[in-house]
Design a protein around this motif. Structure first.
Motif, PDB file in Angstrom:
ATOM      1  N   MET A  99      84.705  17.543  31.912  1.00 44.13           N
ATOM      2  CA  MET A  99      83.345  18.020  32.194  1.00 44.13           C
ATOM      3  C   MET A  99      83.221  18.334  33.680  1.00 44.13           C
ATOM      4  O   MET A  99      83.963  17.818  34.498  1.00 44.13           O
ATOM      5  CB  MET A  99      82.312  16.981  31.758  1.00 44.13           C
ATOM      6  CG  MET A  99      82.213  16.837  30.246  1.00 44.13           C
ATOM      7  SD  MET A  99      80.927  15.690  29.722  1.00 44.13           S
ATOM      8  CE  MET A  99      81.644  14.135  30.215  1.00 44.13           C
TER       9      MET A  99
ATOM     10  N   SER B  31      71.434  12.240  24.745  1.00 41.35           N
ATOM     11  CA  SER B  31      72.509  12.324  25.729  1.00 41.35           C
ATOM     12  C   SER B  31      73.846  12.569  25.038  1.00 41.35           C
ATOM     13  O   SER B  31      74.687  13.325  25.547  1.00 41.35           O
ATOM     14  CB  SER B  31      72.567  11.060  26.585  1.00 41.35           C
ATOM     15  OG  SER B  31      72.778   9.917  25.781  1.00 41.35           O
ATOM     16  N   ASP B  32      74.054  11.992  23.849  1.00 43.94           N
ATOM     17  CA  ASP B  32      75.285  12.246  23.093  1.00 43.94           C
ATOM     18  C   ASP B  32      75.353  13.700  22.632  1.00 43.94           C
ATOM     19  O   ASP B  32      76.424  14.313  22.612  1.00 43.94           O
ATOM     20  CB  ASP B  32      75.366  11.324  21.881  1.00 43.94           C
ATOM     21  CG  ASP B  32      75.721   9.889  22.255  1.00 43.94           C
ATOM     22  OD1 ASP B  32      76.165   9.677  23.400  1.00 43.94           O
ATOM     23  OD2 ASP B  32      75.554   9.005  21.403  1.00 43.94           O
TER      24      ASP B  32
ATOM     25  N   ARG C  75      76.186  15.694  25.634  1.00 51.06           N
ATOM     26  CA  ARG C  75      77.565  15.404  26.023  1.00 51.06           C
ATOM     27  C   ARG C  75      78.551  16.148  25.134  1.00 51.06           C
ATOM     28  O   ARG C  75      79.578  16.665  25.620  1.00 51.06           O
ATOM     29  CB  ARG C  75      77.831  13.892  25.955  1.00 51.06           C
ATOM     30  CG  ARG C  75      79.198  13.488  26.514  1.00 51.06           C
ATOM     31  CD  ARG C  75      79.368  11.975  26.524  1.00 51.06           C
ATOM     32  NE  ARG C  75      78.384  11.341  27.404  1.00 51.06           N
ATOM     33  CZ  ARG C  75      77.374  10.604  26.977  1.00 51.06           C
ATOM     34  NH1 ARG C  75      77.197  10.381  25.679  1.00 51.06           N
ATOM     35  NH2 ARG C  75      76.527  10.052  27.835  1.00 51.06           N
TER      36      ARG C  75
ATOM     37  N   ARG D 139      78.700  19.618  26.533  1.00 49.40           N
ATOM     38  CA  ARG D 139      79.321  19.650  27.860  1.00 49.40           C
ATOM     39  C   ARG D 139      80.841  19.529  27.755  1.00 49.40           C
ATOM     40  O   ARG D 139      81.580  20.097  28.585  1.00 49.40           O
ATOM     41  CB  ARG D 139      78.771  18.519  28.727  1.00 49.40           C
ATOM     42  CG  ARG D 139      77.314  18.667  29.090  1.00 49.40           C
ATOM     43  CD  ARG D 139      76.834  17.526  29.956  1.00 49.40           C
ATOM     44  NE  ARG D 139      77.389  17.633  31.290  1.00 49.40           N
ATOM     45  CZ  ARG D 139      76.640  17.638  32.407  1.00 49.40           C
ATOM     46  NH1 ARG D 139      75.322  17.569  32.329  1.00 49.40           N
ATOM     47  NH2 ARG D 139      77.206  17.736  33.573  1.00 49.40           N
ATOM     48  N   GLU D 140      81.328  18.809  26.764  1.00 51.32           N
ATOM     49  CA  GLU D 140      82.774  18.621  26.604  1.00 51.32           C
ATOM     50  C   GLU D 140      83.493  19.916  26.242  1.00 51.32           C
ATOM     51  O   GLU D 140      84.718  20.003  26.376  1.00 51.32           O
ATOM     52  CB  GLU D 140      83.041  17.550  25.550  1.00 51.32           C
ATOM     53  CG  GLU D 140      82.697  16.147  26.018  1.00 51.32           C
ATOM     54  CD  GLU D 140      82.777  15.119  24.900  1.00 51.32           C
ATOM     55  OE1 GLU D 140      82.868  15.542  23.713  1.00 51.32           O
ATOM     56  OE2 GLU D 140      82.739  13.911  25.198  1.00 51.32           O
TER      57      GLU D 140
ATOM     58  N   GLN E 146      72.091  11.981  31.954  1.00 53.99           N
ATOM     59  CA  GLN E 146      72.881  10.841  31.502  1.00 53.99           C
ATOM     60  C   GLN E 146      74.161  11.270  30.802  1.00 53.99           C
ATOM     61  O   GLN E 146      75.110  10.475  30.678  1.00 53.99           O
ATOM     62  CB  GLN E 146      72.054   9.951  30.572  1.00 53.99           C
ATOM     63  CG  GLN E 146      70.890   9.268  31.262  1.00 53.99           C
ATOM     64  CD  GLN E 146      69.904   8.636  30.285  1.00 53.99           C
ATOM     65  OE1 GLN E 146      70.114   8.672  29.060  1.00 53.99           O
ATOM     66  NE2 GLN E 146      68.821   8.106  30.809  1.00 53.99           N
ATOM     67  N   SER E 147      74.213  12.517  30.355  1.00 56.24           N
ATOM     68  CA  SER E 147      75.378  12.999  29.599  1.00 56.24           C
ATOM     69  C   SER E 147      76.535  13.391  30.504  1.00 56.24           C
ATOM     70  O   SER E 147      77.642  13.639  30.015  1.00 56.24           O
ATOM     71  CB  SER E 147      74.990  14.185  28.724  1.00 56.24           C
ATOM     72  OG  SER E 147      74.730  15.346  29.517  1.00 56.24           O
ATOM     73  N   ALA E 148      76.291  13.454  31.790  1.00 52.48           N
ATOM     74  CA  ALA E 148      77.341  13.909  32.731  1.00 52.48           C
ATOM     75  C   ALA E 148      78.458  12.875  32.854  1.00 52.48           C
ATOM     76  O   ALA E 148      78.209  11.672  32.744  1.00 52.48           O
ATOM     77  CB  ALA E 148      76.718  14.176  34.086  1.00 52.48           C
TER      78      ALA E 148
END
Length: 248
Positions: A1, A212-213, A216, A219-220, A246-248
């Protein structure tokens, strides 16, 4: 990420009925407050379109109201899908005259355009002469960056090969991964993704689901680009911004 992934605000929901729950757009004052709140949170990318009903006009009022620093944001809009205010419906017209009129209207409403995207892009129109001419007109107005909103990988590949697009916008989330191949295409052609419907237009935003999941997971798939949140609620916007952070 990568830290070069940012959260943007999609403005469809402030201009017309939208989402899995078919939410009515907020009052204009509330919509402007949403935009101002997004800016205060740190959001700097705003995505609108003529086909989003009153969205461009309301966003323009927020811009001209000088409550947000225009020099510090990216103003993104589209051409190709249009809005009939009499019938309250959208329609598609990729002819040059319609594209040029739409562009002129958007310039008047917004003052400037940083990113112009082709709405409802298809294999047939993504590099059509009328579209190329409309982009040339946009360049004469000072637009420097271009994108296309796509809904299939064949059109995405055609847009990549066209050579003049910088971004592709497409839907992607944990339950809709069909366009995931586009990420590799964009990396190959040195282009950027703009992801819409990260929460499936609200369908994935249940209380028991970790937002956030969900962010995420998206983002992955990407090293850089934009993920759009499309809410019309200040409360949900704040929650989504916190979840994204929070997902970072």
């Amino acid at each position: 990420m990568d830290n070069h992934i940012q959260l943007g605000l999609g403005l469809l929901s402030i201009g017309r009925v939208w989402g899995a729950r078919q939410v009515e757009p907020p009052a204009e004052e509330q919509a402007i407050n949403l935009i101002e709140t997004a800016f205060q949170l740190g959001i700097r990318f705003f995505d609108t379109a003529p086909a989003y009903g009153a969205s461009e006009s309301i966003f323009g009022k927020a811009l001209f109201g000088k409550s947000i620093a225009q020099d510090d944001i990216t103003i993104a809009t589209k051409i190709g899908e249009h809005w009939d205010f009499e019938t309250g419906t959208s329609y598609v017209d990729h002819g040059y005259d319609a594209l040029a009129r739409s562009l002129d209207q958007s310039m008047k409403r917004l003052g400037r355009i940083d990113l112009l995207q082709l709405h409802k892009a298809t294999v047939e129109n993504v590099a059509a002469n009328d579209v190329v001419r409309a982009f040339e007109l946009a360049r004469s107005y000072g637009v420097k960056t271009f994108g296309a909103s796509v809904s299939d990988t064949t059109t995405a590949l055609q847009a990549c090969k066209a050579g003049f697009y910088n971004y592709l916008q497409f839907p992607f989330n944990k339950t809709a991964t069909g366009l995931g191949e586009i990420f590799a295409l964009l990396k190959q052609y040195h282009m950027q993704p703009i992801i819409n419907r990260p929460l499936a237009m609200g369908a994935l935003a249940a209380d028991e689901v970790s937002k956030s999941d969900l962010f995420r997971f998206i983002r992955e798939q990407m090293q850089s680009g934009i993920i759009l949140t499309g809410t019309s609620s200040v409360k949900h916007l704040t929650e989504n911004y916190e979840a994204f952070s929070q997902s970072a």
